[in-house]
Scaffold this motif. Sequence first.
Motif, PDB file in Angstrom:
ATOM      1  N   VAL A 130       1.468  -0.513 -12.280  1.00  0.00           N
ATOM      2  CA  VAL A 130       1.750   0.801 -11.743  1.00  0.00           C
ATOM      3  C   VAL A 130       1.843   1.518 -13.119  1.00  0.00           C
ATOM      4  O   VAL A 130       1.161   2.881 -12.916  1.00  0.00           O
ATOM      5  N   ILE A 131       2.414   0.621 -14.026  1.00  0.00           N
ATOM      6  CA  ILE A 131       2.187   1.576 -15.697  1.00  0.00           C
ATOM      7  C   ILE A 131       0.896   1.384 -15.743  1.00  0.00           C
ATOM      8  O   ILE A 131       0.560   3.110 -16.873  1.00  0.00           O
ATOM      9  N   GLN A 132       0.112   0.697 -15.489  1.00  0.00           N
ATOM     10  CA  GLN A 132      -1.596   1.627 -16.174  1.00  0.00           C
ATOM     11  C   GLN A 132      -2.186   2.300 -15.544  1.00  0.00           C
ATOM     12  O   GLN A 132      -2.725   2.962 -15.459  1.00  0.00           O
ATOM     13  N   HIS A 133      -1.583   2.757 -13.858  1.00  0.00           N
ATOM     14  CA  HIS A 133      -2.215   2.925 -13.096  1.00  0.00           C
ATOM     15  C   HIS A 133      -2.088   4.344 -13.335  1.00  0.00           C
ATOM     16  O   HIS A 133      -2.342   6.075 -14.001  1.00  0.00           O
ATOM     17  N   HIS A 134      -0.538   4.809 -13.751  1.00  0.00           N
ATOM     18  CA  HIS A 134       0.175   5.986 -14.403  1.00  0.00           C
ATOM     19  C   HIS A 134      -0.670   6.501 -15.534  1.00  0.00           C
ATOM     20  O   HIS A 134      -1.396   7.422 -15.810  1.00  0.00           O
ATOM     21  N   LYS A 135      -0.930   5.185 -16.510  1.00  0.00           N
ATOM     22  CA  LYS A 135      -1.343   6.007 -18.033  1.00  0.00           C
ATOM     23  C   LYS A 135      -2.854   6.080 -17.523  1.00  0.00           C
ATOM     24  O   LYS A 135      -3.487   6.985 -18.639  1.00  0.00           O
ATOM     25  N   ALA A 136      -3.757   5.908 -16.266  1.00  0.00           N
ATOM     26  CA  ALA A 136      -5.071   6.261 -16.443  1.00  0.00           C
ATOM     27  C   ALA A 136      -5.246   7.326 -15.712  1.00  0.00           C
ATOM     28  O   ALA A 136      -6.075   8.721 -16.359  1.00  0.00           O
ATOM     29  N   ILE A 137      -3.674   8.079 -15.028  1.00  0.00           N
ATOM     30  CA  ILE A 137      -3.683   9.105 -14.135  1.00  0.00           C
ATOM     31  C   ILE A 137      -3.642  10.516 -15.191  1.00  0.00           C
ATOM     32  O   ILE A 137      -4.405  11.687 -16.004  1.00  0.00           O
ATOM     33  N   ALA A 138      -2.002   9.699 -16.274  1.00  0.00           N
ATOM     34  CA  ALA A 138      -2.691  11.063 -17.328  1.00  0.00           C
ATOM     35  C   ALA A 138      -3.912  10.982 -18.176  1.00  0.00           C
ATOM     36  O   ALA A 138      -4.108  12.598 -18.881  1.00  0.00           O
ATOM     37  N   ALA A 190       0.809  -0.617  -0.468  1.00  0.00           N
ATOM     38  CA  ALA A 190      -0.278  -0.337  -0.042  1.00  0.00           C
ATOM     39  C   ALA A 190       0.624   1.298  -0.172  1.00  0.00           C
ATOM     40  O   ALA A 190       0.651   2.472  -0.950  1.00  0.00           O
ATOM     41  N   GLU A 191       1.296   1.507   0.537  1.00  0.00           N
ATOM     42  CA  GLU A 191       3.281   2.481   0.473  1.00  0.00           C
ATOM     43  C   GLU A 191       3.712   2.421  -0.536  1.00  0.00           C
ATOM     44  O   GLU A 191       3.874   4.157  -1.294  1.00  0.00           O
ATOM     45  N   ARG A 192       4.020   1.667  -1.137  1.00  0.00           N
ATOM     46  CA  ARG A 192       4.723   1.325  -2.348  1.00  0.00           C
ATOM     47  C   ARG A 192       3.649   2.024  -3.348  1.00  0.00           C
ATOM     48  O   ARG A 192       4.325   2.954  -4.003  1.00  0.00           O
ATOM     49  N   PHE A 193       2.605   1.903  -3.215  1.00  0.00           N
ATOM     50  CA  PHE A 193       1.266   1.865  -4.725  1.00  0.00           C
ATOM     51  C   PHE A 193       1.087   3.093  -3.985  1.00  0.00           C
ATOM     52  O   PHE A 193       0.796   4.055  -4.920  1.00  0.00           O
ATOM     53  N   ARG A 194       1.380   4.094  -3.249  1.00  0.00           N
ATOM     54  CA  ARG A 194       0.744   5.579  -2.436  1.00  0.00           C
ATOM     55  C   ARG A 194       1.917   6.304  -3.405  1.00  0.00           C
ATOM     56  O   ARG A 194       1.821   7.768  -3.918  1.00  0.00           O
ATOM     57  N   LEU A 195       3.496   5.890  -3.299  1.00  0.00           N
ATOM     58  CA  LEU A 195       4.324   6.959  -4.081  1.00  0.00           C
ATOM     59  C   LEU A 195       4.298   6.575  -5.340  1.00  0.00           C
ATOM     60  O   LEU A 195       4.990   7.518  -6.087  1.00  0.00           O
ATOM     61  N   THR A 196       3.842   5.392  -5.467  1.00  0.00           N
ATOM     62  CA  THR A 196       3.790   5.625  -7.284  1.00  0.00           C
ATOM     63  C   THR A 196       2.602   6.227  -7.701  1.00  0.00           C
ATOM     64  O   THR A 196       2.639   6.925  -9.002  1.00  0.00           O
ATOM     65  N   GLN A 197       2.230   6.514  -7.224  1.00  0.00           N
ATOM     66  CA  GLN A 197       0.828   7.401  -7.300  1.00  0.00           C
ATOM     67  C   GLN A 197       1.471   9.222  -7.682  1.00  0.00           C
ATOM     68  O   GLN A 197       0.801   9.734  -9.011  1.00  0.00           O
ATOM     69  N   PRO A 256      15.529 -16.282  -8.322  1.00  0.00           N
ATOM     70  CA  PRO A 256      15.575 -14.961  -8.197  1.00  0.00           C
ATOM     71  C   PRO A 256      14.469 -14.709  -9.832  1.00  0.00           C
ATOM     72  O   PRO A 256      13.719 -13.670 -10.166  1.00  0.00           O
ATOM     73  N   ASP A 257      14.025 -15.627 -10.147  1.00  0.00           N
ATOM     74  CA  ASP A 257      12.863 -15.961 -11.291  1.00  0.00           C
ATOM     75  C   ASP A 257      11.534 -15.285 -10.894  1.00  0.00           C
ATOM     76  O   ASP A 257      11.321 -14.492 -11.453  1.00  0.00           O
ATOM     77  N   PHE A 258      11.528 -16.213  -9.316  1.00  0.00           N
ATOM     78  CA  PHE A 258      10.366 -15.497  -8.989  1.00  0.00           C
ATOM     79  C   PHE A 258      10.415 -14.298  -8.246  1.00  0.00           C
ATOM     80  O   PHE A 258       9.666 -13.019  -8.515  1.00  0.00           O
ATOM     81  N   ALA A 259      11.536 -13.564  -7.961  1.00  0.00           N
ATOM     82  CA  ALA A 259      11.025 -12.174  -7.157  1.00  0.00           C
ATOM     83  C   ALA A 259      11.615 -11.235  -8.685  1.00  0.00           C
ATOM     84  O   ALA A 259      10.469 -10.112  -8.479  1.00  0.00           O
ATOM     85  N   GLU A 260      11.688 -11.407  -9.441  1.00  0.00           N
ATOM     86  CA  GLU A 260      11.922 -10.745 -11.183  1.00  0.00           C
ATOM     87  C   GLU A 260      10.432 -10.811 -11.676  1.00  0.00           C
ATOM     88  O   GLU A 260       9.321  -9.828 -10.988  1.00  0.00           O
ATOM     89  N   LYS A 261       9.604 -11.799 -11.548  1.00  0.00           N
ATOM     90  CA  LYS A 261       8.259 -11.620 -11.385  1.00  0.00           C
ATOM     91  C   LYS A 261       7.415 -11.191 -10.860  1.00  0.00           C
ATOM     92  O   LYS A 261       6.704 -10.977 -11.907  1.00  0.00           O
ATOM     93  N   PHE A 262       7.997 -11.337  -9.810  1.00  0.00           N
ATOM     94  CA  PHE A 262       6.889 -10.884  -8.845  1.00  0.00           C
ATOM     95  C   PHE A 262       6.440  -8.718  -8.741  1.00  0.00           C
ATOM     96  O   PHE A 262       5.598  -8.131  -8.800  1.00  0.00           O
ATOM     97  N   ILE A 280       4.070  -6.087  -9.973  1.00  0.00           N
ATOM     98  CA  ILE A 280       3.548  -5.442  -9.695  1.00  0.00           C
ATOM     99  C   ILE A 280       3.719  -3.789 -10.865  1.00  0.00           C
ATOM    100  O   ILE A 280       3.165  -2.719 -10.246  1.00  0.00           O
ATOM    101  N   ILE A 281       5.171  -3.906 -10.843  1.00  0.00           N
ATOM    102  CA  ILE A 281       4.986  -3.062 -12.571  1.00  0.00           C
ATOM    103  C   ILE A 281       4.131  -2.450 -13.323  1.00  0.00           C
ATOM    104  O   ILE A 281       3.906  -1.715 -13.823  1.00  0.00           O
ATOM    105  N   THR A 282       3.868  -3.238 -13.654  1.00  0.00           N
ATOM    106  CA  THR A 282       2.470  -3.304 -15.231  1.00  0.00           C
ATOM    107  C   THR A 282       1.455  -3.217 -14.593  1.00  0.00           C
ATOM    108  O   THR A 282       1.097  -2.492 -14.934  1.00  0.00           O
TER     109      THR A 282
END
Length: 102
Positions: free
Chosen positions: A88-96, A30-37, A74-80, A84-86
């Motif tokens: 976040v990018i959707q959120h950024h597109k929606a904000i724009a 939740a804190e990470r998504f507040r920052l990415t917002q 490490p493959d799991f860490a990358e997937k995870f 999340i990043i995918t």
Amino acid sequence: MASSEEALEQLQKLRLSIDNIDNALIHILAERFRLTQSVGELKATYNLPAADPQREAKQIARLREMAQSARLNPDFAEKFLNFIITEVIQHHKAIAEQKDQR
Ligand SMILES: C=C(O[C@@H]1C=C(C(=O)O)C=C[C@H]1O)C(=O)O
């Protein structure tokens, strides 16, 4: 060999600890998504692209190394992280898009 009663007690204890970790994960996410917002709003204001593949590549390399030393796959860490990043990018597109419509 533990009795089934002891095994159930042990299972309950382990699950309590798992629940505590899940609680922490939700708060951290939740804190990470507040920052990415805030990042998304900044990008929309200054017409910056929603995604930054160079930054993502650095984060993935760093996380893979960290996962390795923490004995996490490490493959799991990358997937995870990519999951999340995918989002976040959707959120950024929606904000724009919302800013464009004003
Ligand atoms: C948050 C940002 O936007 C996007 C999302 C990222 C993330 O969730 O870590 C990283 C890079 C960008 O693709 C950013 O540019 O820092």
